[in-house]
Design a protein around this motif. Structure first.
Motif, mmCIF file in Angstrom:
data_model
loop_
_atom_site.group_PDB
_atom_site.id
_atom_site.type_symbol
_atom_site.label_atom_id
_atom_site.label_comp_id
_atom_site.label_asym_id
_atom_site.label_seq_id
_atom_site.Cartn_x
_atom_site.Cartn_y
_atom_site.Cartn_z
ATOM 1 N N ILE A 1 -11.965 18.031 4.599
ATOM 2 C CA ILE A 1 -11.375 19.346 4.886
ATOM 3 C C ILE A 1 -9.888 19.200 5.194
ATOM 4 N N GLY A 2 -9.551 18.228 6.029
ATOM 5 C CA GLY A 2 -8.138 17.993 6.350
ATOM 6 C C GLY A 2 -7.335 17.584 5.137
ATOM 7 N N TRP A 3 -7.914 16.750 4.279
ATOM 8 C CA TRP A 3 -7.241 16.313 3.058
ATOM 9 C C TRP A 3 -6.986 17.503 2.143
ATOM 10 N N GLY A 4 -7.978 18.390 2.046
ATOM 11 C CA GLY A 4 -7.826 19.564 1.190
ATOM 12 C C GLY A 4 -6.805 20.560 1.716
ATOM 13 N N ILE A 5 -6.775 20.749 3.024
ATOM 14 C CA ILE A 5 -5.841 21.716 3.613
ATOM 15 C C ILE A 5 -4.413 21.174 3.609
ATOM 16 N N ALA A 6 -4.245 19.951 4.093
ATOM 17 C CA ALA A 6 -2.894 19.397 4.251
ATOM 18 C C ALA A 6 -2.398 18.667 3.011
ATOM 19 N N GLY A 7 -3.335 18.202 2.172
ATOM 20 C CA GLY A 7 -2.932 17.391 1.028
ATOM 21 C C GLY A 7 -2.536 15.991 1.441
ATOM 22 N N LEU A 8 -2.912 15.604 2.655
ATOM 23 C CA LEU A 8 -2.570 14.281 3.188
ATOM 24 C C LEU A 8 -3.797 13.653 3.819
ATOM 25 N N CYS A 9 -3.840 12.342 3.780
ATOM 26 C CA CYS A 9 -4.782 11.580 4.579
ATOM 27 C C CYS A 9 -3.949 10.542 5.331
ATOM 28 N N ASP B 1 4.669 9.218 4.224
ATOM 29 C CA ASP B 1 5.512 10.416 4.124
ATOM 30 C C ASP B 1 6.440 10.599 5.321
ATOM 31 N N LEU B 2 6.191 9.888 6.411
ATOM 32 C CA LEU B 2 7.114 9.984 7.550
ATOM 33 C C LEU B 2 8.532 9.591 7.138
ATOM 34 N N PHE C 1 0.836 -1.207 0.000
ATOM 35 C CA PHE C 1 0.000 0.000 0.000
ATOM 36 C C PHE C 1 0.870 1.256 0.000
ATOM 37 N N GLY C 2 1.869 1.301 0.879
ATOM 38 C CA GLY C 2 2.766 2.452 0.947
ATOM 39 C C GLY C 2 3.526 2.665 -0.347
ATOM 40 N N ALA C 3 4.000 1.579 -0.958
ATOM 41 C CA ALA C 3 4.704 1.695 -2.243
ATOM 42 C C ALA C 3 3.765 2.221 -3.318
ATOM 43 N N GLY C 4 2.538 1.743 -3.307
ATOM 44 C CA GLY C 4 1.550 2.229 -4.276
ATOM 45 C C GLY C 4 1.266 3.711 -4.112
ATOM 46 N N LEU C 5 1.182 4.168 -2.863
ATOM 47 C CA LEU C 5 0.966 5.595 -2.603
ATOM 48 C C LEU C 5 2.132 6.428 -3.125
ATOM 49 N N ALA C 6 3.337 5.951 -2.875
ATOM 50 C CA ALA C 6 4.527 6.692 -3.307
ATOM 51 C C ALA C 6 4.644 6.714 -4.832
ATOM 52 N N VAL C 7 4.474 5.570 -5.472
ATOM 53 C CA VAL C 7 4.623 5.484 -6.931
ATOM 54 C C VAL C 7 3.530 6.287 -7.639
ATOM 55 N N SER C 8 2.313 6.259 -7.109
ATOM 56 C CA SER C 8 1.194 6.936 -7.770
ATOM 57 C C SER C 8 1.189 8.445 -7.557
ATOM 58 N N GLY C 9 1.945 8.929 -6.593
ATOM 59 C CA GLY C 9 1.938 10.356 -6.299
ATOM 60 C C GLY C 9 0.924 10.759 -5.241
ATOM 61 N N MET C 10 0.177 9.799 -4.698
ATOM 62 C CA MET C 10 -0.829 10.120 -3.681
ATOM 63 C C MET C 10 -0.197 10.555 -2.371
ATOM 64 N N ALA C 11 1.091 10.306 -2.184
ATOM 65 C CA ALA C 11 1.783 10.720 -0.962
ATOM 66 C C ALA C 11 2.408 12.097 -1.110
ATOM 67 N N ALA D 1 9.355 12.966 4.309
ATOM 68 C CA ALA D 1 9.372 14.313 4.895
ATOM 69 C C ALA D 1 8.909 14.210 6.344
ATOM 70 N N PRO D 2 9.773 13.707 7.231
ATOM 71 C CA PRO D 2 9.335 13.394 8.597
ATOM 72 C C PRO D 2 8.796 14.591 9.381
ATOM 73 N N PHE D 3 9.357 15.768 9.193
ATOM 74 C CA PHE D 3 8.882 16.912 9.976
ATOM 75 C C PHE D 3 7.473 17.310 9.547
ATOM 76 N N GLU D 4 7.274 17.528 8.247
ATOM 77 C CA GLU D 4 5.969 17.956 7.750
ATOM 78 C C GLU D 4 4.899 16.896 8.017
ATOM 79 N N ALA D 5 5.210 15.642 7.676
ATOM 80 C CA ALA D 5 4.249 14.570 7.898
ATOM 81 C C ALA D 5 4.055 14.322 9.392
ATOM 82 N N GLY D 6 5.108 14.504 10.169
ATOM 83 C CA GLY D 6 5.025 14.300 11.611
ATOM 84 C C GLY D 6 4.019 15.224 12.259
ATOM 85 N N ILE D 7 3.982 16.480 11.826
ATOM 86 C CA ILE D 7 2.997 17.428 12.364
ATOM 87 C C ILE D 7 1.591 16.911 12.097
#
Length: 136
Positions: A94-102, A109-110, A14-24, A113-119
């Motif tokens: 709303i969180g997905w739209g603001i942060a661009g992450l779910c 992303d940890l 799942f994580g590899a798929g997120l990274a390869v697809s650009g969803m991360a 980009a550990p700092f940004e994703a960590g927040i």
């Protein structure tokens, strides 16, 4: 030992798929959600491409008496649309739209980009804890 190994493999896939697809990539997600600006439709293809394997998985699951590594399937027992579900879905969007992450991409992303994703992950965990406390 079989179930943890299968879970680990599924999580890695799942994580590899997120990274390869650009969803991360939060910038790509925000560009996908920006319908009236610099819209990037590539994630629509990722989501559409995920529908076929999931449809096949549901067909296979219906024919299986039980999962391979567990005693029973853990499927939702209801399809009720209530205020809790709609409120949670709204907060997620709303969180997905603001942060661009779910949650899934944030965990992936940890490693990137550990700092940004960590927040995001710390805030997500705080929200989960607040829900657990207030839901009782």
């Amino acid at each position: 030992m079989k179930a943890p190994a299968i879970s680990l493999l599924a999580g890695l896939l799942f994580g590899a798929g997120l990274a390869v697809s650009g969803m991360a990539d939060p910038a790509r997600v925000r560009a996908f959600l920006d319908l009236f600006g610099t819209w990037d439709p590539t994630l629509a293809f990722v989501m559409a491409g995920a529908m076929l394997p999931m449809a096949i998985a549901w067909l296979i699951q219906k024919r299986m008496p039980r999962p391979i590594a567990f005693e029973a399937f853990d499927l939702p027992s209801t399809s009720l649309l209530d205020a809790k579900l709609l409120g949670g879905a709204s907060l997620f969007g709303i969180g997905w739209g603001i942060a661009g992450l779910c949650p899934g991409p944030a965990l992936a992303d940890l490693a990137i980009a550990p700092f940004e994703a960590g927040i995001f992950v710390i805030t997500m965990l705080a929200g989960m804890a607040a829900h657990r406390i207030t839901a009782k």
